[in-house]
Design an enzyme around this catalytic site. Structure first.
Site: not given
Length: 761
Positions: A499, A530, A597
């Site tokens: 992340d 990410e 997301d």
């Protein structure tokens, strides 16, 4: 995070850069081969790369040519000039400084400290650039004022609003355009090993090259125009083996010039030692991935549902307290839906659906966070070494991994090293004991005592008080985090997705160490970062195997499928994308369009919000987009439920995360995804690393797949049918299914909002 606009800049592009280009005459002959350059609307010749055995002793050719030296000792590649960025902090305590700007898609380039000044020098082309410094893991708000009335960078040429209430600095680099070649064998974008072949590429100015040849001691290989965009293009050759090789490149320019791309004047030949230092993971290249948001996928054990409520972050938060909500599987969305409304999905529920996933051709599962946390999303980790009990027991997890592996499915976990949750024991100890806590330096605490959840008292991710930022510059923190990653890989996971790696303090150091230690024990582990933008600096062999390729899936493919981009515009953007990454990286790309997301892809395509009935056109555009995704190098990724025809608008309490209602399915969409998986499995070219552009016009674009251009993928995002002049020979239709096996030649009509996939007859 993007800051402000991304304007142009001027930089020196000259035909002769000191020490980089020189005229000369050498002995020995190199064989060249003619390749006709193409425009964005003209088909590329379909002949495959040719190999010419060595005729004479390997050496430089006779005759006049211009040598372009790209090896050690050069300042910058031809067409670029060095630009220095510096920061003097004075008496301020500074642990790290990075450069982020429009020249690197606002990614992070570390600066080095020497004699009190942080600096870095980068090679830029002509244009106007905006940038900021990233100091101690935080963005500078206003580059024109360091707090003392002085600019952060005294060499800035001006300032511009960043769109967030602050100011970017501006640099103007002047120059004029000219012939240039970029080649760096240390960069996988130019030399890589993919599909057990050695791939060599170079970049040049658009339409400046008429032909090129890779000259090796074992023979010559015709280079072919591979991809292009407005200002540049890439030429490619592949050597059908991996081994030691000496080589150089001969280029014939469109204006009649002859250039040799060489290492240095003293040692003109490039040398590849035959060692693959950045191996492609073939199980990824051949795979199909599926993302699971565990709380919303499937409930296999209702007895653990209530365990989510006793450690939720709202119970600890002293600034924004509240109570979490446990809902039934089909209950309506509430304002807590994003983060604190629980539905009971768990590990056992995923295990129950493994045969279903296998029917979709899934070979890779990516799990959103499953470790102890204070939310439904799990990105506020309390304990990196413990499975959250709301998802089940370690016995459940072991059974899931074993059953997945029996079915040929590998599993990737989500890893969050930038920040933790306020229920993390280390953070609670610092909250209670202040500077007496052994964990005080694990965080960036600015005042104490403080209330849990007070984002003004300590640094949190994007200022959010429930997500305190971890000090990954602290060796103890690094060991704790990397140890956790290794623990779960040892347990049986096959890779990890990181992340917000761009927000981690000193990411180059942290992720280099993470990769080294992971690959030492688990060389086949898949490492994904990410990163939302086109950012090749993250995938050079020292950090990640792939990024989450939103830059491909959303920025290009989604906008093309919507009809927002023409085929020509989309192909040019794809050209820039494929030019930026090594072919090995492309081959193991994590290619997604939507996720937890974003809004669901069917919603983005005009299908409506949760509860609506999607339009026929939105379904057709989903089929178009997914067919392209499944035909590209890398692994296509489906967000849970997209194959079910689900809708979800992110702007309505993240409704894209709503639980899959297993009794409500669009059979047409589901069968489409199953058919795509079957097609991809049956056609090796669709799983290969090789892609090459053919043509684009209006709403249509077409590209080859496979190492011999054996498959042609044609897409048309406009409603109006288009006519395509096929490459010579007969072609057999592979897709759509209702035309499979039909043989065509000459020209073909491409229906509106559709994809055709053809194979050489």
């Amino acid at each position: 995070m993007k800051k402000g606009g991304l304007p142009l800049i001027l930089i020196l592009l000259t035909a002769i850069v000191s020490g980089c280009i020189s005229g000369g005459t050498q002995n020995q002959t190199g064989t060249t081969s003619s390749v006709v350059p193409t425009t964005a609307t003209s088909p590329v010749p379909t002949s495959t790369s040719t190999y010419t055995p060595p005729q004479e002793e390997f050496g430089l050719p006779e005759g006049n040519y211009t040598a372009i030296y790209t090896g050690f000792g050069r300042t910058c590649p031809t067409g670029r000039v060095p630009v220095r960025f510096a920061y003097y902090p004075g008496n301020e305590t500074v642990k790290s400084v990075s450069l982020r700007g429009s020249f690197n898609n606002w990614a992070e380039w570390p600066m080095k400290e020497e004699n009190g000044t942080w600096s870095t020098t980068v090679c830029l082309r002509p244009g106007r650039y905006e940038y900021k410094y990233f100091i101690n893991g935080q963005w500078v708000k206003d580059m024109s004022n360091d707090g003392t009335g002085k600019p952060y960078d005294p060499d800035a040429d001006g300032y511009a609003d960043d769109g967030y209430g602050g100011k970017n600095a501006v640099r103007l680099v002047e120059g004029k355009a000219g012939f240039y070649v970029e080649f760096d064998p240390g960069d996988p974008a130019y030399l890589s090993v993919a599909d057990n072949r050695t791939v060599v590429r170079f970049e040049a100015k658009r339409k400046a090259v008429s032909s090129a040849v890779l000259v090796t001691e074992g023979g010559n290989y015709t280079m072919k125009l591979q991809v292009w965009w407005d200002s540049g293009e890439v030429w490619r050759a592949e050597v059908p083996f991996v081994g030691p090789m000496s080589y150089y490149i001969v280029i014939n320019s469109a204006d009649g010039g002859r250039f040799l791309v060489l290492n240095t004047s003293e040692s003109p030949f490039f040398s590849f030692d035959g060692v693959d230092k950045f191996p492609q993971l073939e199980w990824v290249s051949n795979g199909i991935a599926y993302q699971i948001f565990p709380d919303r996928f499937n409930n296999g054990n209702e007895s653990n549902d209530a365990l989510a409520l006793d450690h939720d972050e709202l119970l600890l938060n002293q600034v924004n307290p509240g109570r979490p909500l446990l809902s039934n599987w089909g209950d309506p969305i509430t304002p807590l839906h994003c983060c604190h409304q629980y539905f009971g999905g768990d590990i056992r529920g995923i295990t129950e659906k493994l045969d279903y996933l296998r029917s979709l051709g899934v070979t890779i599962i990516y799990l959103n966070p499953i470790f102890l946390s204070g939310s439904a999303h799990g990105y506020d980790t309390y304990d990196y070494y413990r499975l959250d009990p709301k998802f089940g027991t370690e016995k459940d997890l072991r059974e899931f991994l074993d059953e997945a592996h029996k079915r040929g499915i590998r599993v990737i976990f989500d890893f969050v090293p930038n920040h933790c949750g306020i229920g993390n024991p280390a953070f609670l100890d610092a909250w209670k004991n202040g500077k007496q806590s052994p964990y005080w330096d694990w965080f960036f605490i600015e005042k104490w005592p403080f209330k849990l959840g007070d984002g003004g008292a300590y640094v949190g991710w994007w200022g959010i008080g429930s997500l305190p930022k971890l000090n990954t510059g602290n060796p103890e923190v690094r060991e704790y985090l990397i140890g956790a990653a290794l623990y779960w890989l040892d347990f049986g996971f096959d890779g990890l997705r990181v992340d917000v790696p761009n927000e981690v303090l000193d990411p180059a150091t942290f992720f280099s160490e993470l990769r080294e230690r992971v690959k030492e024990k688990h060389p086949d582990a898949y490492l994904i970062g990410e990163i939302w933008t086109l950012s090749p600096e993250w995938v050079k062999g020292d950090r990640f195997d792939s990024l989450m390729n939103y830059a491909l899936g959303r920025d290009i493919l989604l906008n093309y499928a919507r009809g927002y981009l023409s085929g020509e515009a989309a192909m040019k953007m794809m050209g820039r994308y494929y030019a930026s990454y090594g072919e090995n990286v492309v081959a193991m790309g994590f290619n997604l369009v939507d996720s937890h997301d974003t809004s669901r892809v069917l919603t983005d395509l005009g299908g409506g919000s949760l509860g609506d009935e999607p339009t026929n056109e939105s379904i057709q555009r989903l089929k178009l987009l997914s067919a392209i995704l499944y035909s590209l190098p890398g692994t296509p990724v489906t967000f849970q439920g997209d194959e079910w025809g689900l809708l979800g608008d992110k702007n309505h309490y993240d409704e894209q995360r709503y639980p899959i209602q297993w009794d409500q399915v669009n059979e047409d969409v589901l069968n489409h995804y199953r058919a795509l998986a079957k097609l991809r499995k049956s056609v090796p070219a669709l799983r290969s690393s090789a892609i090459r552009f053919y043509t684009a016009k209006n709403g249509m674009m077409a590209f080859f797949r496979g190492h011999n251009d054996e498959v042609l993928v044609v897409a048309n995002s406009w409603k109006k049918p288009a006519e395509l002049q096929l490459p010579s020979g007969e072609w057999r239709i592979l897709w759509p299914e209702d035309h499979m096996g039909v043989t065509v030649s000459g020209s073909i009509e491409v229906p509106g909002v559709s994809v055709l996939i053809l194979e050489r007859g």
